[in-house]
Design a protein around this motif. Structure first.
Motif, PDB file in Angstrom:
ATOM      1  N   LEU A  16       0.923  -1.196   0.005  1.00  0.00           N
ATOM      2  CA  LEU A  16      -0.077  -0.020  -0.037  1.00  0.00           C
ATOM      3  C   LEU A  16       0.736   1.281  -0.027  1.00  0.00           C
ATOM      4  N   CYS A  17       0.975   2.189  -1.017  1.00  0.00           N
ATOM      5  CA  CYS A  17       1.596   3.012  -1.309  1.00  0.00           C
ATOM      6  C   CYS A  17       0.823   4.513  -1.136  1.00  0.00           C
ATOM      7  N   ALA A  18       1.459   5.478  -1.087  1.00  0.00           N
ATOM      8  CA  ALA A  18       1.146   6.702  -1.483  1.00  0.00           C
ATOM      9  C   ALA A  18       1.520   7.294  -2.792  1.00  0.00           C
ATOM     10  N   ASN A  19       0.678   7.544  -3.520  1.00  0.00           N
ATOM     11  CA  ASN A  19       0.868   8.005  -5.011  1.00  0.00           C
ATOM     12  C   ASN A  19      -0.285   8.760  -5.603  1.00  0.00           C
ATOM     13  N   PRO A  20      -0.085   9.738  -6.355  1.00  0.00           N
ATOM     14  CA  PRO A  20      -1.308  10.575  -6.822  1.00  0.00           C
ATOM     15  C   PRO A  20      -1.803   9.952  -7.927  1.00  0.00           C
ATOM     16  N   ALA A  21      -1.517   9.014  -8.499  1.00  0.00           N
ATOM     17  CA  ALA A  21      -1.928   8.385  -9.873  1.00  0.00           C
ATOM     18  C   ALA A  21      -3.222   7.788  -9.453  1.00  0.00           C
ATOM     19  N   ARG A  22      -4.352   8.179 -10.434  1.00  0.00           N
ATOM     20  CA  ARG A  22      -5.488   7.441 -10.166  1.00  0.00           C
ATOM     21  C   ARG A  22      -5.684   6.098 -10.510  1.00  0.00           C
ATOM     22  N   GLY A  23      -6.588   5.260  -9.848  1.00  0.00           N
ATOM     23  CA  GLY A  23      -6.983   3.977 -10.041  1.00  0.00           C
ATOM     24  C   GLY A  23      -8.069   3.500 -11.015  1.00  0.00           C
ATOM     25  N   ALA A  24      -8.093   2.554 -11.775  1.00  0.00           N
ATOM     26  CA  ALA A  24      -9.106   2.401 -12.534  1.00  0.00           C
ATOM     27  C   ALA A  24     -10.100   1.307 -11.769  1.00  0.00           C
ATOM     28  N   LEU A  25      -9.447   0.795 -10.647  1.00  0.00           N
ATOM     29  CA  LEU A  25     -10.390  -0.424  -9.894  1.00  0.00           C
ATOM     30  C   LEU A  25     -10.160   0.069  -8.486  1.00  0.00           C
ATOM     31  N   MET A  26     -11.277  -0.176  -7.696  1.00  0.00           N
ATOM     32  CA  MET A  26     -11.066  -0.005  -6.378  1.00  0.00           C
ATOM     33  C   MET A  26     -10.926  -1.318  -5.513  1.00  0.00           C
ATOM     34  N   GLY A  27     -10.433  -1.285  -4.466  1.00  0.00           N
ATOM     35  CA  GLY A  27     -10.125  -2.744  -3.531  1.00  0.00           C
ATOM     36  C   GLY A  27     -10.547  -2.521  -2.372  1.00  0.00           C
ATOM     37  N   ASN A  28     -10.700  -3.670  -1.598  1.00  0.00           N
ATOM     38  CA  ASN A  28     -11.005  -3.921  -0.036  1.00  0.00           C
ATOM     39  C   ASN A  28     -10.375  -4.959   0.379  1.00  0.00           C
ATOM     40  N   ARG A  29      -9.713  -4.746   1.664  1.00  0.00           N
ATOM     41  CA  ARG A  29      -9.421  -5.809   2.418  1.00  0.00           C
ATOM     42  C   ARG A  29      -9.899  -5.674   3.736  1.00  0.00           C
ATOM     43  N   GLY A  30     -10.686  -4.692   4.316  1.00  0.00           N
ATOM     44  CA  GLY A  30     -11.278  -4.247   5.513  1.00  0.00           C
ATOM     45  C   GLY A  30     -10.724  -2.989   5.789  1.00  0.00           C
ATOM     46  N   ILE A  31     -10.994  -2.736   6.977  1.00  0.00           N
ATOM     47  CA  ILE A  31     -10.439  -1.475   7.844  1.00  0.00           C
ATOM     48  C   ILE A  31      -9.006  -1.474   8.196  1.00  0.00           C
ATOM     49  N   LEU A  32      -8.236  -0.614   7.406  1.00  0.00           N
ATOM     50  CA  LEU A  32      -6.802  -1.079   7.698  1.00  0.00           C
ATOM     51  C   LEU A  32      -6.193   0.138   8.336  1.00  0.00           C
ATOM     52  N   HIS A  33      -6.806   1.303   8.356  1.00  0.00           N
ATOM     53  CA  HIS A  33      -6.409   2.702   8.789  1.00  0.00           C
ATOM     54  C   HIS A  33      -6.844   2.902  10.201  1.00  0.00           C
ATOM     55  N   ASP A  34      -6.115   3.896  10.863  1.00  0.00           N
ATOM     56  CA  ASP A  34      -6.656   4.352  12.264  1.00  0.00           C
ATOM     57  C   ASP A  34      -7.314   5.767  12.093  1.00  0.00           C
ATOM     58  N   ASP A  35      -7.526   6.473  13.271  1.00  0.00           N
ATOM     59  CA  ASP A  35      -8.151   7.677  13.138  1.00  0.00           C
ATOM     60  C   ASP A  35      -7.414   8.734  12.639  1.00  0.00           C
ATOM     61  N   GLU A  36      -6.135   8.577  12.286  1.00  0.00           N
ATOM     62  CA  GLU A  36      -5.432   9.693  11.680  1.00  0.00           C
ATOM     63  C   GLU A  36      -5.206   9.170  10.040  1.00  0.00           C
ATOM     64  N   ASN A  37      -6.166   8.298   9.688  1.00  0.00           N
ATOM     65  CA  ASN A  37      -5.744   7.830   8.291  1.00  0.00           C
ATOM     66  C   ASN A  37      -4.444   7.210   8.096  1.00  0.00           C
ATOM     67  N   ARG A  38      -3.732   6.554   9.036  1.00  0.00           N
ATOM     68  CA  ARG A  38      -2.463   5.817   8.799  1.00  0.00           C
ATOM     69  C   ARG A  38      -3.014   4.522   8.655  1.00  0.00           C
ATOM     70  N   ILE A  39      -2.153   3.501   7.746  1.00  0.00           N
ATOM     71  CA  ILE A  39      -2.001   2.004   7.774  1.00  0.00           C
ATOM     72  C   ILE A  39      -1.817   1.571   9.008  1.00  0.00           C
ATOM     73  N   VAL A  40      -2.388   0.645   9.357  1.00  0.00           N
ATOM     74  CA  VAL A  40      -1.867   0.187  10.678  1.00  0.00           C
ATOM     75  C   VAL A  40      -1.889  -1.468  10.384  1.00  0.00           C
ATOM     76  N   ARG A  41      -2.325  -1.865   9.335  1.00  0.00           N
ATOM     77  CA  ARG A  41      -2.499  -3.359   8.972  1.00  0.00           C
ATOM     78  C   ARG A  41      -2.551  -3.544   7.598  1.00  0.00           C
ATOM     79  N   PRO A  42      -1.983  -4.541   7.191  1.00  0.00           N
ATOM     80  CA  PRO A  42      -1.842  -5.004   5.906  1.00  0.00           C
ATOM     81  C   PRO A  42      -3.262  -5.412   5.152  1.00  0.00           C
ATOM     82  N   TRP A  43      -4.027  -5.887   6.007  1.00  0.00           N
ATOM     83  CA  TRP A  43      -5.416  -6.625   5.632  1.00  0.00           C
ATOM     84  C   TRP A  43      -6.237  -6.979   7.102  1.00  0.00           C
ATOM     85  N   ALA A  44      -7.554  -7.026   6.900  1.00  0.00           N
ATOM     86  CA  ALA A  44      -8.252  -7.102   8.088  1.00  0.00           C
ATOM     87  C   ALA A  44      -9.182  -8.594   8.100  1.00  0.00           C
TER      88      ALA A  44
END
Length: 212
Positions: A16-44
């Motif tokens: 999971l990377c921070a990059n400005p390029a727009r995606g053509a598809l969206m994905g879901n692995r569950g809730i991976l972020h905390d209250d400050e929008n930081r990734i805290v787990r690779p999948w749920a």
């Protein structure tokens, strides 16, 4: 709908990377972020899916909204498969069924194929894509054995096996075709059972740059 500051673009390694390029598809692995929008787990959970950016009248919330799953984005379906995702059964019902049929045909004995559920497939896919601690699972194979749609790693770069040759991957699309020895052994990023599904007729969709 997307923000370049969020760590929600997915590369072929499943990172999971921070990059400005727009995606053509969206994905879901569950809730991976905390209250400050930081990734805290690779999948749920193990049902890693790809979804359409727009579907019927569904209103997508702002990415990484509190209490909502972490919206991830891919440049194309080939990248999503390499990362270990598969089509959503809800917003991509037809695509989902075609993939499941090809996957079962390629990986399951005929006498037991009726008993295979998506939960079973997701469980196997998870073992093929993610090692303990979150590392990417790879396997070695000869280039000549890889069907169209597979992604592999060579000298720290991901490449797509496309109808017009081996193309280097980036968040903005694919680069110019390169020549490689077909007998060379490479580290395959696409999960092994998905590679088998591709070999049995399922071909993922590519970013427009793959056809340039």
């Amino acid at each position: 709908m997307t923000s370049g500051t969020l760590q929600n673009r997915v590369d072929p390694w499943g990172r999971l990377c921070a990059n400005p390029a727009r995606g053509a598809l969206m994905g879901n692995r569950g809730i991976l972020h905390d209250d400050e929008n930081r990734i805290v787990r690779p999948w749920a959970h193990k049902a890693w899916v790809t979804c359409l950016l727009e579907f019927k009248s569904i209103k997508r919330s702002k990415p990484f909204s509190p209490g909502n799953y972490s919206e991830l984005f891919f440049i194309d379906e080939a990248t999503a498969f390499a990362a270990g995702h598969r089509p959503c059964a809800y917003c991509q019902r037809e695509r989902h069924l075609k993939f499941k049929q090809a996957w079962v045909r390629a990986n399951v004995a005929e006498k037991t194929d009726a008993a295979i559920s998506m939960t079973d497939i997701d469980r196997l896919l998870h073992a093929e894509r993610a090692a303990k601690g979150g590392a990417k699972v790879r396997f070695d194979a000869a280039l000549s054995s890889l069907p169209v749609g597979v992604m592999f790693e060579h000298q720290d770069t991901a490449y797509l096996v496309s109808p017009r040759g081996f193309l280097p991957w980036s968040f903005n699309g694919y680069g110019e075709r390169i020549d490689m020895d077909a007998d060379a052994t490479v580290a395959v990023l696409t999960p092994r059972s998905v590679v088998q599904a591709f070999a049995h007729g399922f071909e993922p969709k590519f970013h427009s740059s793959a056809n340039a």
